[in-house]
Design a protein around this motif. Structure first.
Motif, PDB file in Angstrom:
ATOM      1  N   PRO A 280      19.029  -3.277   3.322  1.00 18.92           N
ATOM      2  CA  PRO A 280      20.435  -2.865   3.472  1.00 18.92           C
ATOM      3  C   PRO A 280      21.060  -3.266   4.805  1.00 18.92           C
ATOM      4  CG  PRO A 280      18.993  -0.981   2.946  1.00 18.92           C
ATOM      5  CD  PRO A 280      18.109  -2.140   3.287  1.00 18.92           C
ATOM      6  N   GLY A 281      20.302  -3.939   5.678  1.00 16.68           N
ATOM      7  CA  GLY A 281      20.872  -4.372   6.956  1.00 16.68           C
ATOM      8  C   GLY A 281      20.684  -3.356   8.059  1.00 16.68           C
ATOM      9  N   ILE A 282      20.155  -2.186   7.709  1.00 12.86           N
ATOM     10  CA  ILE A 282      19.897  -1.133   8.683  1.00 12.86           C
ATOM     11  C   ILE A 282      18.704  -0.335   8.167  1.00 12.86           C
ATOM     12  CG2 ILE A 282      21.529   0.497   7.627  1.00 12.86           C
ATOM     13  CD1 ILE A 282      22.264   1.351  10.542  1.00 12.86           C
ATOM     14  N   GLY A 283      17.952   0.235   9.097  1.00 10.04           N
ATOM     15  CA  GLY A 283      16.810   1.044   8.690  1.00 10.04           C
ATOM     16  C   GLY A 283      15.524   0.228   8.662  1.00 10.04           C
ATOM     17  N   PHE A 284      14.481   0.826   8.111  1.00 13.40           N
ATOM     18  CA  PHE A 284      13.136   0.251   8.200  1.00 13.40           C
ATOM     19  C   PHE A 284      12.455   0.163   6.832  1.00 13.40           C
ATOM     20  CE2 PHE A 284      13.437   4.720   8.867  1.00 13.40           C
ATOM     21  CZ  PHE A 284      12.557   5.221   7.929  1.00 13.40           C
ATOM     22  N   VAL A 285      13.178   0.481   5.753  1.00 17.44           N
ATOM     23  CA  VAL A 285      12.604   0.374   4.414  1.00 17.44           C
ATOM     24  C   VAL A 285      13.149  -0.898   3.767  1.00 17.44           C
ATOM     25  CG1 VAL A 285      12.131   1.548   2.234  1.00 17.44           C
ATOM     26  CG2 VAL A 285      12.629   2.902   4.266  1.00 17.44           C
ATOM     27  N   MET A 286      12.243  -1.676   3.182  1.00 16.27           N
ATOM     28  CA  MET A 286      12.647  -2.923   2.532  1.00 16.27           C
ATOM     29  C   MET A 286      12.063  -2.956   1.132  1.00 16.27           C
ATOM     30  SD  MET A 286      11.815  -5.520   5.672  1.00 16.27           S
ATOM     31  CE  MET A 286      13.141  -6.697   5.470  1.00 16.27           C
ATOM     32  N   GLY A 287      12.681  -3.733   0.267  1.00 15.68           N
ATOM     33  CA  GLY A 287      12.160  -3.912  -1.091  1.00 15.68           C
ATOM     34  C   GLY A 287      11.737  -5.352  -1.283  1.00 15.68           C
ATOM     35  N   LEU A 288      10.494  -5.558  -1.714  1.00 12.74           N
ATOM     36  CA  LEU A 288      10.008  -6.909  -2.009  1.00 12.74           C
ATOM     37  C   LEU A 288       9.736  -6.966  -3.502  1.00 12.74           C
ATOM     38  CD1 LEU A 288       7.345  -7.365   0.854  1.00 12.74           C
ATOM     39  CD2 LEU A 288       9.780  -7.879   0.926  1.00 12.74           C
ATOM     40  N   THR A 289      10.400  -7.872  -4.208  1.00 11.39           N
ATOM     41  CA  THR A 289      10.182  -7.951  -5.653  1.00 11.39           C
ATOM     42  C   THR A 289       9.355  -9.182  -5.999  1.00 11.39           C
ATOM     43  OG1 THR A 289      12.290  -6.838  -5.989  1.00 11.39           O
ATOM     44  CG2 THR A 289      11.304  -7.897  -7.912  1.00 11.39           C
ATOM     45  N   PHE A 290       8.199  -8.935  -6.615  1.00 12.57           N
ATOM     46  CA  PHE A 290       7.311 -10.010  -7.081  1.00 12.57           C
ATOM     47  C   PHE A 290       7.482 -10.160  -8.598  1.00 12.57           C
ATOM     48  CE2 PHE A 290       5.541  -8.348  -3.190  1.00 12.57           C
ATOM     49  CZ  PHE A 290       5.134  -9.484  -2.504  1.00 12.57           C
ATOM     50  N   ASP A 291       6.915 -11.258  -9.140  1.00  9.90           N
ATOM     51  CA  ASP A 291       7.134 -11.528 -10.570  1.00  9.90           C
ATOM     52  C   ASP A 291       6.427 -10.500 -11.462  1.00  9.90           C
ATOM     53  OD1 ASP A 291       4.652 -12.465  -9.791  1.00  9.90           O
ATOM     54  OD2 ASP A 291       4.787 -14.371 -10.872  1.00  9.90           O
ATOM     55  N   THR A 292       5.236 -10.063 -11.070  1.00  9.46           N
ATOM     56  CA  THR A 292       4.497  -9.119 -11.924  1.00  9.46           C
ATOM     57  C   THR A 292       3.899  -7.997 -11.065  1.00  9.46           C
ATOM     58  OG1 THR A 292       2.378 -10.233 -11.612  1.00  9.46           O
ATOM     59  CG2 THR A 292       3.739 -10.993 -13.473  1.00  9.46           C
ATOM     60  N   ALA A 293       3.451  -6.946 -11.755  1.00  4.00           N
ATOM     61  CA  ALA A 293       2.749  -5.850 -11.077  1.00  4.00           C
ATOM     62  C   ALA A 293       1.487  -6.376 -10.395  1.00  4.00           C
ATOM     63  CB  ALA A 293       2.383  -4.763 -12.097  1.00  4.00           C
ATOM     64  N   GLY A 294       0.802  -7.319 -11.072  1.00  2.00           N
ATOM     65  CA  GLY A 294      -0.446  -7.867 -10.531  1.00  2.00           C
ATOM     66  C   GLY A 294      -0.229  -8.567  -9.203  1.00  2.00           C
ATOM     67  N   THR A 295       0.807  -9.395  -9.129  1.00  2.00           N
ATOM     68  CA  THR A 295       1.077 -10.106  -7.867  1.00  2.00           C
ATOM     69  C   THR A 295       1.427  -9.100  -6.776  1.00  2.00           C
ATOM     70  OG1 THR A 295       2.133 -11.770  -9.275  1.00  2.00           O
ATOM     71  CG2 THR A 295       2.305 -12.088  -6.910  1.00  2.00           C
ATOM     72  N   ALA A 296       2.222  -8.093  -7.133  1.00  2.00           N
ATOM     73  CA  ALA A 296       2.629  -7.086  -6.151  1.00  2.00           C
ATOM     74  C   ALA A 296       1.403  -6.345  -5.605  1.00  2.00           C
ATOM     75  CB  ALA A 296       3.607  -6.102  -6.792  1.00  2.00           C
ATOM     76  N   GLU A 297       0.501  -5.948  -6.502  1.00  2.00           N
ATOM     77  CA  GLU A 297      -0.700  -5.219  -6.062  1.00  2.00           C
ATOM     78  C   GLU A 297      -1.591  -6.125  -5.204  1.00  2.00           C
ATOM     79  OE1 GLU A 297      -1.169  -2.143  -6.198  1.00  2.00           O
ATOM     80  OE2 GLU A 297      -0.137  -1.324  -7.938  1.00  2.00           O
ATOM     81  N   ARG A 298      -1.657  -7.414  -5.574  1.00  2.00           N
ATOM     82  CA  ARG A 298      -2.489  -8.342  -4.808  1.00  2.00           C
ATOM     83  C   ARG A 298      -1.927  -8.503  -3.395  1.00  2.00           C
ATOM     84  NH1 ARG A 298      -2.496 -11.975  -8.602  1.00  2.00           N
ATOM     85  NH2 ARG A 298      -1.447 -13.647  -7.482  1.00  2.00           N
ATOM     86  N   PHE A 299      -0.607  -8.549  -3.290  1.00  2.00           N
ATOM     87  CA  PHE A 299       0.028  -8.660  -1.972  1.00  2.00           C
ATOM     88  C   PHE A 299      -0.354  -7.459  -1.096  1.00  2.00           C
ATOM     89  CE2 PHE A 299       3.665  -7.147   0.583  1.00  2.00           C
ATOM     90  CZ  PHE A 299       3.665  -8.137   1.562  1.00  2.00           C
ATOM     91  N   ILE A 300      -0.239  -6.263  -1.672  1.00  2.00           N
ATOM     92  CA  ILE A 300      -0.560  -5.051  -0.894  1.00  2.00           C
ATOM     93  C   ILE A 300      -2.035  -5.058  -0.492  1.00  2.00           C
ATOM     94  CG2 ILE A 300      -0.686  -2.519  -0.977  1.00  2.00           C
ATOM     95  CD1 ILE A 300       1.693  -2.609  -2.967  1.00  2.00           C
ATOM     96  N   ASP A 301      -2.896  -5.453  -1.438  1.00  2.00           N
ATOM     97  CA  ASP A 301      -4.349  -5.440  -1.173  1.00  2.00           C
ATOM     98  C   ASP A 301      -4.757  -6.486  -0.139  1.00  2.00           C
ATOM     99  OD1 ASP A 301      -4.696  -3.435  -2.938  1.00  2.00           O
ATOM    100  OD2 ASP A 301      -5.438  -4.695  -4.584  1.00  2.00           O
ATOM    101  N   THR A 302      -4.087  -7.655  -0.166  1.00  2.00           N
ATOM    102  CA  THR A 302      -4.587  -8.734   0.695  1.00  2.00           C
ATOM    103  C   THR A 302      -4.007  -8.681   2.105  1.00  2.00           C
ATOM    104  OG1 THR A 302      -2.873 -10.216  -0.100  1.00  2.00           O
ATOM    105  CG2 THR A 302      -5.019 -10.376  -1.181  1.00  2.00           C
ATOM    106  N   CYS A 303      -2.939  -7.934   2.292  1.00  2.00           N
ATOM    107  CA  CYS A 303      -2.356  -7.875   3.636  1.00  2.00           C
ATOM    108  C   CYS A 303      -3.090  -6.797   4.437  1.00  2.00           C
ATOM    109  CB  CYS A 303      -0.860  -7.561   3.566  1.00  2.00           C
ATOM    110  SG  CYS A 303      -0.095  -7.593   5.194  1.00  2.00           S
ATOM    111  N   PRO A 304      -3.912  -7.192   5.414  1.00  2.00           N
ATOM    112  CA  PRO A 304      -4.754  -6.206   6.106  1.00  2.00           C
ATOM    113  C   PRO A 304      -3.939  -5.185   6.906  1.00  2.00           C
ATOM    114  CG  PRO A 304      -4.930  -8.372   7.137  1.00  2.00           C
ATOM    115  CD  PRO A 304      -4.085  -8.552   5.915  1.00  2.00           C
TER     116      PRO A 304
END
Ligand SMILES: *Cc1c(COP(=O)(O)O)cnc(C)c1O
Length: 357
Positions: A280-304
Motif C-alpha cells: 500500500p506504499g506505507i507500513g510493513f505488511v506486503m502481499g506476494l502472489t505466486f502461481d500456486t500454493a506449492g510455489t508459495a509454500e516452497r518460497f516460505i520454506d526455502t528463504c532462511p
C-alpha cells in the motif's frame, strides 16, 4: 533511502517522556509490575485502586504511553479481539445496522456472526475497496480496516467518516496494520480506533494485548465500564511488556517500513516468479502472489530468513499463505511481515529465495 513516511512521529517524543515527567526522585524509570487483586482499602473506597479488575498502575502506564500516540484517552484490553468486543459493546444497541469489511480480520466477522447477529444487530458486508464511495446512510455503525488484513486493500477513512457523520452514524477503525504512528483514524473523523497491540505496537511476538481510543467521553466511559463488568482486564506483566516494546516502536517501524519500500524497489515483478506484489506504499505488511500454493509454500520454506508463522509486526520477518485459514485470497497469496533485519541481508535473502524457486 529517504526516511519512511511517519505522519505522527512527533508523538513518540511525548510518549518517551510521559512516564518520566511524573517521576519522583528515586522511583524506577520503567513501570513496576504491580500484581495485585486487592489494594489496602480502609474506610471509604475513595481511590482509583480498589480492586484489580477496576484499575492497575502497570496497565495505566501502558495506557498513558499509547494515549500519547493516539492523542486521545485509551482503554487497554488483554487482546486485540477483547478491544474489538469492547468497542462493539460500547457502540451498539439492539436494532442497529452495522457495515463491516468482507475482507478484514476474519474473527471480527465470526464474532458478529456467532454471538451478536442473533441479538438484534443486522450485519452487512462490503469490500474495503468499495466502501469509500458507498452509500452508508442506512448504518448506525460502520467498521473499517485499512489496509485490510490480509489482502491489504485500502479505503479513504476521511471520506467515509464525513458520510457516516452526515447521517448520525458511528465510525470505528481497526488500525492494527499501520498503528497510530502511521495513520491517525481519530483525526480523520473516526469515533473509536482499535488496535491489536499484539502486533507491531508491542513488536516482539511475545504478548497478546489490545486497546481502543476515543475522544468521545460517553463511549470512553462505556468501554471502561464494559471492561470492569465483563472482566476483560489485561495482566500487569503483559502491560509491562507492551510498555517496554513501545519504547522502540518508532525505531522498529522505521526499519520495517524502509525494508518494505526497499524490497518493493528491488523486485522486478515481470522478471520474477511472482504474479503480483501488493504494497500500500506505507507500513510493513506486503502481499506476494505466486502461481500456486506449492510455489508459495516452497518460497516460505526455502528463504532462511523468513519465520513461517501467523501474525505480523514482530522484529523477525515472517510469512504465511493465508488461504490455509480459508481467507478470501488466492491460494498462492503470501502475507509477508517485514521485520527489522539489516536491509541488505533482508533484500538479498528474499531475492535469492525468489531466484531459487
Ligand atoms: C491480529 C488482529 C486482531 C486481533 O488481535 P488479537 O490480539 O490476536 O486478539 C484484530 N484486528 C486485526 C487487523 C489483526 O490483525
Amino acid at each position: 533511502m529517504p526516511p519512511p513516511k511517519m505522519p505522527n512521529r512527533d508523538r513518540i517524543v511525548d510518549m518517551l517522556k510521559v512516564r518520566s515527567s511524573h517521576l519522583k526522585k528515586g522511583e524506577p524509570v520503567s513501570p513496576p509490575i504491580i500484581s495485585a487483586a486487592k489494594y489496602f482499602l480502609p474506610g471509604e473506597p475513595d481511590t482509583p485502586y480498589v480492586y484489580g479488575r477496576y484499575a492497575n498502575p502497570t496497565i495505566e502506564a501502558a495506557e498513558a504511553a499509547i494515549a500519547c500516540l493516539e492523542g486521545a484517552p485509551v482503554v487497554a484490553f488483554p487482546s486485540g479481539m477483547a478491544a474489538i468486543t469492547a468497542a462493539l459493546a460500547a457502540a451498539t444497541k439492539a436494532g442497529d445496522r452495522i457495515l463491516i469489511p468482507s475482507d478484514g480480520y476474519y474473527n471480527v466477522r465470526a464474532l458478529l456472526d456467532e454471538f451478536l447477529a442473533d441479538r438484534g444487530l443486522t450485519v452487512d458486508l462490503i469490500a474495503t475497496k468499495d466502501v469509500s464511495n458507498a452509500d452508508v446512510s442506512a448504518y448506525d455503525l460502520v467498521w473499517l480496516e485499512t489496509p485490510s488484513n490480509p489482502g491489504l486493500n485500502t479505503c479513504d477513512i476521511e471520506a467515509v467518516a464525513k458520510r457516516v457523520k452526515a447521517t448520525g452514524g458511528l465510525l470505528i477503525v481497526d488500525n492494527t496494520t499501520l498503528t497510530p504512528l502511521l495513520q491517525d483514524p481519530l483525526s480523520l473523523g473516526a469515533d473509536i480506533t482499535v488496535c491489536a497491540d499484539t502486533k507491531a505496537m508491542s513488536g516482539h511476538a511475545d504478548v497478546l494485548f489490545g486497546h481502543l481510543a476515543t475522544k468521545d467521553e460517553a463511549l470512553f466511559e462505556r468501554a471502561q465500564s464494559w471492561r470492569r463488568l465483563s472482566g476483560s482486564i489485561a495482566g500487569p506483566w503483559e502491560a509491562f511488556l507492551v510498555h517496554r516494546g513501545l519504547m522502540t516502536l518508532e525505531l522498529r517501524l522505521g526499519r520495517m517500513c524502509s525494508n518494505a519500500v526497499a524490497l518493493q524497489a528491488a523486485i522486478d515483478v515481470g522478471r520474477s516468479p511472482l504474479q503480483s506484489l501488493t504494497y500500500p506504499g506505507i507500513g510493513f505488511v506486503m502481499g506476494l502472489t505466486f502461481d500456486t500454493a506449492g510455489t508459495a509454500e516452497r518460497f516460505i520454506d526455502t528463504c532462511p530468513l523468513l519465520l513461517p508463522a501467523t501474525s505480523f509486526g514482530g522484529v523477525h520477518s515472517s510469512a504465511e499463505r493465508r488461504a490455509r485459514w480459508g481467507d478470501d485470497v488466492s491460494e498462492g497469496y503470501v502475507r509477508l511481515s517485514v521485520g527489522c533485519e539489516p536491509e541488505d541481508v533482508f533484500i538479498e535473502a528474499i531475492l535469492q529465495a525468489l531466484h531459487d524457486l
